[in-house]
Design an enzyme around this catalytic site. Sequence first.
Site, PDB file in Angstrom:
ATOM      1  N   PHE A   1       9.998   4.142   0.987  1.00  0.00           N
ATOM      2  CA  PHE A   1      10.532   3.016   0.225  1.00  0.00           C
ATOM      3  C   PHE A   1      10.869   3.392  -1.213  1.00  0.00           C
ATOM      4  O   PHE A   1      10.703   2.587  -2.124  1.00  0.00           O
ATOM      5  CB  PHE A   1       9.548   1.833   0.261  1.00  0.00           C
ATOM      6  N   CYS A   2      11.308   4.626  -1.421  1.00  0.00           N
ATOM      7  CA  CYS A   2      11.663   5.120  -2.756  1.00  0.00           C
ATOM      8  C   CYS A   2      10.497   4.990  -3.728  1.00  0.00           C
ATOM      9  O   CYS A   2      10.693   4.744  -4.916  1.00  0.00           O
ATOM     10  CB  CYS A   2      12.896   4.396  -3.297  1.00  0.00           C
TER      11      CYS A   2
END
Length: 764
Positions: A393-394
């Site tokens: 999710f970055c």
Amino acid sequence: MEAMMNFTSQYTVEEALAIEKEFSRLKEKCYLDHAGTTLYADSQIRSVCEGLAQNLYCNPHTSRTTEDLLDQVRYRVLRHFNTRSSEYSLIFTSGTTASLKLLAESYEFAPEGAFVYLKDSHTSVLGMREIVGTERIYPVEREQLLKELDSSERSDSEHSSLIVFPAQCNFNGVKYPLELVRKIQRNGISGYGKERFRVCLDAASFVSTSFLDLSKYQPDFVCLSFYKIFGYPTGLGALLVHHTAADQLRKKYYGGGTVKIAMAGRNFHVKRDPLVERFEDGTLAFTSIIALLQGFETLERLVPSTAGLRTIERISQQTFHLGRYCYNRLKALRHSNGNAVVKLYHDTGFEDQGLQGGIVNFNILHEDGTYVGFAEVSYMASLHNILLRTGCFCNPGACQRHLQLSDEDVLKQFDAGHVCGDANDLIDGQPTGSVRVSFGYMTRKEDIDCLLEMVEKCYIRKTIANGFTRTQIVSKYKSYDQPRLKMICLFPIKSCGAFKVTTRWPLSRRGLKHDREFVIVDENGVALTQKKLTEMCLIRPQINLKTNEMTLSHPSMDDFVLDLDLLGESQRIKLCQTKVCQDNVQAIDCGDQVAEWISVALQTSGLRLLKQSDEEVRTFQQSKQEIALANQAQFLLINQASVRWLADKVPDWDELHEEPTLESLVDRFRGNLIVETPTSMEECDWKRVTIGYLEFAVDGPCSRCQMICIDQGTGVKTTEPLRTIGREFKGKMRFGIYLSHVNPLRDGSEQWLYCNSVVEGLSE
């Protein structure tokens, strides 16, 4: 505890019905990725379109009316955060990432100033390290940051340092106490002496469902994206700058509308005085900015404020309770041996709305405690019409901390081939990421129940199977002493049914002649697959080599015959482009009649049938051989013996109403070359293959997705055999091998594959 296992909506019945009506386009889909983007309401978009149709919105540099309207939007945004223009300037950007980049480029550090960031930050914050104007760059751990709440040491230095941390972690929804803002501004950070820090709050995840009160907490800078709040418009965000911090920013580049004067012959310019006018380069996305008014109106109409609670505060309550329900239900799931089904990655137990947002992060565990890969979970979710997010999710810092990975572990995974955003979910049995579900104001309890049902159905093994196992399947088929090619299957139209050949078939420079030569695209030119329309498998093409015709059949349609000679390059044809597996492909439109036939068969308007141009050269990087519209190789080989072995491992075919046959299971894997060997899985060791007089190189294993869970005879989705592949191969979703022809003829001469030819696999 019993109360936490249940869910009580914070909406009235009338409100819930009105909200559900706005999102009827979801149909049977369960959308659980609101941390990625929330959804826009139907009436919101209609209102935006009506505004565009009824009003004349000119360039704000042309029309004072448009400029005044943009100022009204600024005031409305600031009011949403309980502040005003005398406290904060609002600079419109393309989103949170652009806001952080702008701050990093413009922030003026003192000679000894430091840039400090929370390790559990978004990748966009980590990227600031590359361009900030100081070499003193330090990460801070979560525990260290929280200790600043108890700090009493006052900062009195003139050094201007900067710290960035999120109001809410996008990995698992944990909220950071906003009291930290004032504490750090006043006292600095422990270990940094008397340095004075300004605070940048990454509010993108937080403001999507929580109230940021800027009259109570006043960070120097706030970054956000509006699509996280409203779903529409995308590509629009803001950097809020407190008036006391405005002088800390030094703009370098200047664009249109930001200067008092600029000379072309001399390198001379003077920037405008107001902060906003200096920093908003060029023409703003003014129609998107105006659309924010409809976003606010929609939220406040669907979730009206009540006594003492703002709209966004009610949304925060609703999403927190949804998250708590999901968290506790997942936590309670157990295998038959008592082991947990889910490993949760959280810093709270959903006890306090002030410390936790509506995000749940987890991985699924097998009965023996080993991990299920997140890619497999994603495929299973897709089969059950659930949209969720997987990976890191970055947020590599939070991901690394919760998965308990050292820096060496992360580098080892990278060396093993894992990169951000891929499906390489397990390496040496350890996860490289996780599964995230998140909730918005329109999320229903039923959406979470759909997720829970999927987890129970797919990952909690039942003690009694329905009996559709190997004993019944194997008894109908015999093994062969010598590996042979049993059948040739080609798929003239990508993602449609197979054309099965039991005699012989010619090869082309791209593989089997006519294999995956055609593709169906929607009205936007996007290629369709069974992942979107499972009914595509019911369209079954047949090729007549003598007449050079392709006949399309469908259970509910009369056959359609397409003359392939009429699609030659010399004819008057319509060339167009589409995209297949990230490649732009030049193709020929096959005409209106077949387009109409396909649209009726699939009950989807606007479909077109395209044929790959004969002049098109498409290759896959590993083999360098030309391919048609296949995903990545000329041929896919499937071993019937391996399919039979896999069927034996499937514990339950409870979704099927009748016993599966070996042929139907083989069909699911959509192979071109169906072989039979004396032992199962021996093809996994092959490096080269000879079939008759033709030689092939093995390009590698075929990574499987949810396509193999579609019964090719009916279009019905099942959870098997993907679930069993993931379990048996420790999360590696592979079955079958890719081949490429070693010496294809390019002079127009034909080479043929013959069924019943001897197959020889070489492991060296």
